[in-house]
Design an enzyme around this catalytic site. Structure first.
Site, PDB file in Angstrom:
ATOM      1  N   CYS A 188      -7.830 -14.667 -16.783  1.00  0.00           N
ATOM      2  CA  CYS A 188      -9.266 -14.453 -16.676  1.00  0.00           C
ATOM      3  C   CYS A 188      -9.485 -12.994 -16.268  1.00  0.00           C
ATOM      4  CB  CYS A 188      -9.867 -15.394 -15.632  1.00  0.00           C
ATOM      5  SG  CYS A 188     -11.611 -15.055 -15.297  1.00  0.00           S
ATOM      6  N   ASP A 231      -5.290 -18.707 -17.739  1.00  0.00           N
ATOM      7  CA  ASP A 231      -5.987 -19.558 -18.697  1.00  0.00           C
ATOM      8  C   ASP A 231      -4.962 -20.050 -19.708  1.00  0.00           C
ATOM      9  OD1 ASP A 231      -8.641 -19.281 -17.717  1.00  0.00           O
ATOM     10  OD2 ASP A 231      -8.812 -17.329 -18.684  1.00  0.00           O
TER      11      ASP A 231
END
Length: 162
Positions: free
Chosen positions: A60, A67
């Site tokens: 992120c 992620d």
């Protein structure tokens, strides 16, 4: 003495490859990653090539938290196909790269389109939830050619524990 190559004879168009069959390290960023191509062995035919990366990771850009995504790339080659080890290293280079889901997904597709100039390409990026919301990103270059069998991506929607 014969000219036996331990892994078989070189395929046409592979002499310039810099990664396949060699020790490599993970590129530090997608910008540093080298994507390579080889001539399509079936030029003039329409067929689909699929790459699936069920454990894609990036960061992120705001929190630095990891992620995760299941990425499916389908394309119909023109003159070129992507060399798979270079694709693996390119995808792995996102591991320490901070970008939003949409940016990662589209950047992957656009880089492949720029390298290969395929007849058609699509990406389905199925991102695992962050903050309780899965984000899925879909993009393609346009309508696929008629008469080509393009299987469904069949990545199930996120169901949590249910």
């Amino acid at each position: 003495m014969s000219d036996h190559h331990p892994t078989g004879p070189s395929a046409p168009g592979t002499d310039a490859l810099s990664q396949l069959g060699r020790a490599t390290t993970t590129p530090q960023s997608p910008e540093e990653a080298v994507l390579e191509r080889v001539p399509s062995p079936h030029q003039g035919r329409q067929y689909v090539v699929r790459f699936t990366a069920p454990e894609f990771t990036s960061l992120c850009p705001v929190t630095g938290q990891p992620d995760f995504a299941h990425i499916v790339i389908d394309y119909i080659p023109g003159e070129w196909i992507v060399e798979s080890k270079s694709l693996k290293l390119f995808l792995t280079s996102f591991r320490n790269h901070g970008a939003f889901h949409e940016d990662c997904s589209i950047a992957i597709a656009e880089r492949l389109v720029a390298l290969l100039d395929p007849q058609w390409l699509r990406i389905g990026a199925y991102w695992y939830p962050r903050g309780g919301i899965p984000i899925d990103v879909f993009w393609q270059t346009g309508e696929p050619p008629k008469g080509v069998w393009i299987p469904a991506q069949d990545v199930p929607g996120y169901r949590g524990r249910g």
